[in-house]
Motif scaffolding. Structure first.
Motif, PDB file in Angstrom:
ATOM      1  N   GLU A  64      -9.031  43.811  98.792  1.00 30.74           N
ATOM      2  CA  GLU A  64      -8.503  42.661  98.062  1.00 30.74           C
ATOM      3  C   GLU A  64      -7.068  42.358  98.493  1.00 30.74           C
ATOM      4  OE1 GLU A  64      -8.846  43.199  93.870  1.00 30.74           O
ATOM      5  OE2 GLU A  64     -11.042  43.182  93.854  1.00 30.74           O
ATOM      6  N   ASN A  73       0.913  37.176  96.168  1.00 26.23           N
ATOM      7  CA  ASN A  73       0.766  37.390  94.733  1.00 26.23           C
ATOM      8  C   ASN A  73      -0.430  38.304  94.510  1.00 26.23           C
ATOM      9  OD1 ASN A  73       0.845  37.223  91.946  1.00 26.23           O
ATOM     10  ND2 ASN A  73      -0.195  35.238  91.871  1.00 26.23           N
ATOM     11  N   TYR A  74      -0.165  39.600  94.371  1.00 19.44           N
ATOM     12  CA  TYR A  74      -1.233  40.562  94.133  1.00 19.44           C
ATOM     13  C   TYR A  74      -1.635  40.500  92.671  1.00 19.44           C
ATOM     14  CZ  TYR A  74       0.319  42.521  98.589  1.00 19.44           C
ATOM     15  OH  TYR A  74       0.677  42.692  99.910  1.00 19.44           O
ATOM     16  N   LYS A  75      -2.870  40.178  92.414  1.00 16.47           N
ATOM     17  CA  LYS A  75      -3.343  40.062  91.038  1.00 16.47           C
ATOM     18  C   LYS A  75      -3.731  41.434  90.502  1.00 16.47           C
ATOM     19  CE  LYS A  75      -4.977  35.332  91.610  1.00 16.47           C
ATOM     20  NZ  LYS A  75      -6.144  34.404  91.544  1.00 16.47           N
ATOM     21  N   ASN A  76      -3.158  41.779  89.359  1.00 13.09           N
ATOM     22  CA  ASN A  76      -3.438  43.079  88.740  1.00 13.09           C
ATOM     23  C   ASN A  76      -4.623  42.917  87.796  1.00 13.09           C
ATOM     24  OD1 ASN A  76      -3.308  45.676  87.842  1.00 13.09           O
ATOM     25  ND2 ASN A  76      -1.440  45.403  86.640  1.00 13.09           N
ATOM     26  N   LYS A  77      -5.820  43.252  88.283  1.00 13.18           N
ATOM     27  CA  LYS A  77      -7.040  43.041  87.485  1.00 13.18           C
ATOM     28  C   LYS A  77      -7.353  44.268  86.648  1.00 13.18           C
ATOM     29  CE  LYS A  77      -9.037  39.843  90.835  1.00 13.18           C
ATOM     30  NZ  LYS A  77     -10.183  39.538  91.711  1.00 13.18           N
ATOM     31  N   SER A 134      -5.830  38.896 100.182  1.00 13.28           N
ATOM     32  CA  SER A 134      -4.723  38.134  99.602  1.00 13.28           C
ATOM     33  C   SER A 134      -3.629  37.893 100.628  1.00 13.28           C
ATOM     34  CB  SER A 134      -4.153  38.882  98.388  1.00 13.28           C
ATOM     35  OG  SER A 134      -5.107  38.994  97.351  1.00 13.28           O
TER      36      SER A 134
END
Length: 527
Positions: free
Chosen positions: A363, A523-527, A367
């Motif tokens: 991921e 922008n690393y999305k913290n899921k 990104s």
């Protein structure tokens, strides 16, 4: 006379009535300022007043002369063929509904009247890119003064740029920055910091800012501070006020009235072990007595807060970066977290950790690829235009070095680099748009063959005349009419990541620097 007459006061009203004027100085001056705003142009204050006075006399004389064909001056093609003063005359006439009295001959007569009075307009043409740089530098200086980040607030920058370009009614607006309550102490500090850096804006606009303008800017900044503070966890404090319980409670109520703090404890006993404060996870301590040396910052105040006490409390609160402290992670935290599981030999847990880590890495990679394809910076800045400099450089030599690759690849000519240096000499270091980041550029397109961008990474820093130090020098040139405000904002946003900027500064190759830059922009999305 013109400098005395510009304001709408008793004197100007009396003069207009005695002379039987149909138009007032407010009508003319307001229209002149609308013209300046629309065409991104600023007259010096003296030129603005003198030309407005000349137009006032001219248009009142022409009030009843509607006997000419006005088509020649209302068509866009004819308007665009006029010089600056001619366009200003037509624009003002249209705003006050006096176009019917104009033709080309009368426009020439009014221009001649203005020139005969030695009212040669001193004009400054500006663009939005320069405006954004100047406002960002202005906010950077205020932020450094107060110990907070203002230049990263895009909404604040947009509002100030729009506000500063709309100078039409500022002289008549009544702004009052004397706000009481929780925002009051902040406003005073903000106003002091704003005043100290005001020359950045005034030098750029070539005009002083009135008290109303300054107060309006202060209110915008204070609103941004309040907006951002509401998003944060309140500062955690302790109150030390040995003696009367009533006095301690009164001090606590005063603090709650002025500040949005969380009071973790209130100490009233003289024999309290102050070392216990170290275990309270405090941001700082408010005390009425001298304390032993602590690792926690403290501020000494009177039990009945004075203005000086309030300012001192606010000053230390401004400098507490609560969020960054709260969210800071130790570099070894991940290893410490996973190490016991690995040592235990629990295969099932390790397999889950491995699979989830592989998924996350994919991921991240995806990104970063999307960032590399969509970034405004990377679209026009190939890896070979990233230069790493280990020598100490003056700001002039830094700008020349930063443009070297663009000049050698025939994207810009040497004269463009000279214009970029001239801008800094003229306006000061307005190109410093965030902490450690500068964006040298020039408005001239004469010596630019293609839109382009380069990056000079100065490992020792480039010092400007006001002792501001820059490590990242993004050198920009524009030949097209493409709107590059998104590029500006993307470069400015890098200042949000000071830890990663330190990584970028330590890069050894252009390839490594580009990789870190992509990571900074992702922008690393913290899921």
């Amino acid at each position: 006379m013109s400098s005395r007459y510009h304001a709408h006061d008793y004197f100007s009203g009396l003069l207009e009535r005695k002379l039987g004027f149909s138009y007032s100085i407010d009508d003319i001056l307001g229209s002149v300022r609308m013209f300046e705003t629309k065409f991104n142009t600023f007259l010096t204050v003296e030129s603005e007043y003198r030309i407005s006075a000349s137009l006032l006399i001219s248009f009142n004389q022409l009030k009843n002369k509607n006997d000419v064909d006005i088509q020649t001056v209302t068509q866009d093609s004819s308007f665009n063929s006029l010089d600056f003063v001619g366009q200003l005359i037509v624009f003002v006439a249209k705003k006050i509904n006096n176009l019917g009295a104009l033709n080309s001959e009368r426009i020439g007569q009014i221009e001649q009247f203005i020139f005969n009075q030695s009212h040669y307009p001193q004009v400054e043409h500006v663009n939005d890119f320069d405006f954004y740089c100047t406002v960002s530098h202005f906010l950077t200086l205020i932020g450094i003064d107060l110990g907070i980040d203002l230049q990263n607030d895009e909404l604040l920058i947009d509002l100030l740029v729009s506000h500063l370009k709309s100078l039409i009614n500022w002289d008549s607006d009544s702004f009052n920055a004397n706000i009481a309550g929780p925002l009051g102490p902040q406003v005073k500090l903000i106003r002091q910091a704003t005043t100290r850096s005001l020359n950045v804006i005034e030098n750029f606009l070539h005009r002083p800012l009135s008290d109303s303008m300054v107060s309006s800017i202060v209110i915008h900044i204070a609103a941004a501070v309040l907006r951002n503070e509401n998003k944060k966890t309140p500062s955690r404090i302790a109150i030390v006020c040995p003696g009367s319980r009533a006095m301690s409670e009164y001090l606590q109520e005063q603090i709650k009235n002025y500040f949005n703090f969380y009071v973790a404890c209130s100490i009233q006993k003289n024999d309290f072990n102050f070392n216990d404060l170290e275990t309270q996870h405090l941001d700082f301590v408010v005390t009425t007595v001298d304390l032993p040396q602590l690792t926690v910052p403290s501020v000494k105040v009177s039990p009945m807060l004075t203005i000086s006490d309030i300012n001192n409390i606010q000053a230390i609160a401004f400098k507490i970066q609560h969020d960054s402290k709260q969210n800071r992670k130790d570099n070894d935290a991940l290893i410490q977290l996973v190490s016991p599981i690995v040592k235990s030999g629990n295969i099932r847990k390790m397999e889950i950790i491995y699979n989830q880590t592989v998924r996350l890495l994919k991921e991240f990679e995806n990104s970063e690829y999307q960032t590399a394809m969509s970034s405004e910076i990377l679209k026009i800045m190939p890896m070979q235009f990233i230069r790493i400099e280990s020598r100490s450089l003056s700001w002039k030599d830094g700008i020349k070095a930063g443009f070297t690759d663009l000049v050698e690849n025939n994207l810009v000519g040497p004269s463009y680099v000279d214009h970029a240096i001239d801008n800094v000499e003229k306006y000061g270091p307005y190109i410093i748009i965030n902490r450690g980041i500068a964006l040298p550029h020039a408005e001239s397109k004469d010596d630019v063959l293609e839109d382009c961008l380069s990056l000079l990474i100065s490992q020792k820093g480039i010092e400007f005349d006001n002792n501001e130090r820059v490590f990242l020098l993004f050198c920009f040139a524009q030949n097209s009419d493409i709107e590059y405000l998104r590029l500006f904002k993307e470069i400015m946003s890098l200042g949000n990541r000071q830890t990663e900027i330190n990584r970028l500064i330590k890069s050894q190759t252009s390839e490594q620097a580009q990789r870190i830059l992509i990571e900074m922009l992702t922008n690393y999305k913290n899921k």
